[in-house]
Design an enzyme around this catalytic site. Sequence first.
Site, PDB file in Angstrom:
ATOM      1  N   GLU A  70      -9.540 -17.704  -9.008  1.00 30.80           N
ATOM      2  CA  GLU A  70      -9.027 -17.567  -7.631  1.00 30.80           C
ATOM      3  C   GLU A  70      -8.189 -18.782  -7.268  1.00 30.80           C
ATOM      4  OE1 GLU A  70     -12.425 -17.004  -5.143  1.00 30.80           O
ATOM      5  OE2 GLU A  70     -12.616 -14.881  -5.665  1.00 30.80           O
ATOM      6  N   ASP A 215      12.398  -3.164  -3.035  1.00 29.75           N
ATOM      7  CA  ASP A 215      11.331  -2.753  -3.949  1.00 29.75           C
ATOM      8  C   ASP A 215      12.001  -2.133  -5.172  1.00 29.75           C
ATOM      9  OD1 ASP A 215       9.358  -1.450  -5.370  1.00 29.75           O
ATOM     10  OD2 ASP A 215       8.504  -0.395  -3.632  1.00 29.75           O
TER      11      ASP A 215
HETATM   12  C1  LIG Z   1       5.776   3.014  -8.651  1.00 33.82           C
HETATM   13  C2  LIG Z   1       6.247   2.434  -7.363  1.00 33.82           C
HETATM   14  C3  LIG Z   1       5.504   1.457  -6.673  1.00 33.82           C
HETATM   15  C4  LIG Z   1       4.141   0.945  -7.044  1.00 33.82           C
HETATM   16  O1  LIG Z   1       3.326   1.665  -7.766  1.00 33.82           O
HETATM   17  P1  LIG Z   1       1.839   1.309  -8.224  1.00 33.82           P
HETATM   18  O2  LIG Z   1       1.400   2.608  -8.756  1.00 33.82           O
HETATM   19  O3  LIG Z   1       1.073   0.855  -7.032  1.00 33.82           O
HETATM   20  O4  LIG Z   1       1.958   0.225  -9.249  1.00 33.82           O
HETATM   21  C5  LIG Z   1       6.052   0.887  -5.542  1.00 33.82           C
HETATM   22  N1  LIG Z   1       7.264   1.243  -5.115  1.00 33.82           N
HETATM   23  C6  LIG Z   1       8.004   2.169  -5.740  1.00 33.82           C
HETATM   24  C7  LIG Z   1       9.351   2.490  -5.203  1.00 33.82           C
HETATM   25  C8  LIG Z   1       7.517   2.809  -6.877  1.00 33.82           C
HETATM   26  O5  LIG Z   1       8.240   3.744  -7.483  1.00 33.82           O
END
Ligand SMILES: *Cc1c(COP(=O)(O)O)cnc(C)c1O
Length: 418
Positions: A70, A215
């Site tokens: 941690e 993202d």
């Molecule tokens: C796959 C994805 C995630 C995260 O996915 P996890 O299954 O939580 O790892 C986040 N944002 C987008 C746009 C995705 O396609």
Amino acid sequence: MHGSIPSKAREEGRSRATRRLAEADADVWRLIGLEDDRQTTGLQLIASENIASGAVREAVGSVLTNKYAEGTPGKRYYSGCEVADEVEALAQSRAKQLFSTDYHVNVQPHAGTQANLAVYQACMKPGDRILGLDLNQGGHLSHGFKLNQSGKLYEAHFYTLSKDTDRLDYDSIARVAAEVKPKLILAGASAYPRLIDFARFGEIAKSVGALFHADIAHIAGLVAAGLHPTPFGHADFVTTTTHKTLRGPRGGLVFCKPEFQKAVDSSVFPGMQGGPLEHEIAGKAVAFGEGLQPAFKEYQGRVLTNARALADELKGRGWRLVTDGTDNHLMLVDLGGVIDGAEAQDRLAKRRIFANKNLIPWDTRPANKPSGIRLGTPAMTTRGLDENDFREVARIVDDVLRGRENEIDARVAALARG
Ligand SMILES: *Cc1c(COP(=O)(O)O)cnc(C)c1O
């Protein structure tokens, strides 16, 4: 004690440490073997999946799974973290090198969803507004879906694609942003086959005083290889998964501008998570090391040319693709009522071809029986398939969807063997 017969407890300890899974647990060993067969004898076309290397899996299966660490490198709450510190610092420096960025990076998020939630918690209070792409049009559940924390804790608003082109419409996004006045604007998708203009998103966010979060979960490998425009320099936060085009172990990453370092780190731990998974972080470090090799860039280039070949051949066989094609590693096939997405998914899976049903933009069908399927090239490109092979993949998919299934198993097996 020197020369003495080992005690029973010691013997047991040694045998626990060295016994192979096949001996220790035949049930789980057998199941993993079945999954290995499924993966290696079928066609993996799920756009979010890939195949991590043996080296990545070795790191993930290592003794680092035993360690609590941690905190962050150099500032841990437990003793004995010297190695974990080095592993994590190595993962961090390679991640920054891979994306050519001096943003701060936190490599601890257990997955992409946690990475996103960590950003929200780092910069917002419950009730603040977020603005992202509608889930029904290719967005992700962690961008404000009502059953996800992001939709429960924050006031989620959505922009949509252009009704004419099925593409992001930046003028319309700018108008929605001016109306909603969100605290945070999200760019990024799970089922969008075209390039995303992160510079334009950055301008829109600036014009309404919002923070900008990119993202890149799906496209991270392409971004790292310079084959998709980068969000670095435009976004305040960049999150990604490590297991999609990036081809590492399952996991997430958060990058942020230096001014958010403290907020992001304390949002991940203790805000969201307890101890980091240092074995996964070791796997991430290995994957980033692979990503820094010239072969990775070549691989990402093949992912793109293979996607174009697959798209081209499907169109030649009469299938409409959303936006008429792809700029990245995935495409959405509009099944046009020939068969619904759920049935298509099942029928393909019976022939060991794995793809997922997907809504298409403005779909009139429900999410459990949508009008489309999503296909991607990352996994089978890792297996070594080339453009001609992907043309054969398209012909096989077309034949299965239209019910011409003679000889299919042999053709699938031939491609899967490579
Ligand atoms: C796959 C994805 C995630 C995260 O996915 P996890 O299954 O939580 O790892 C986040 N944002 C987008 C746009 C995705 O396609």
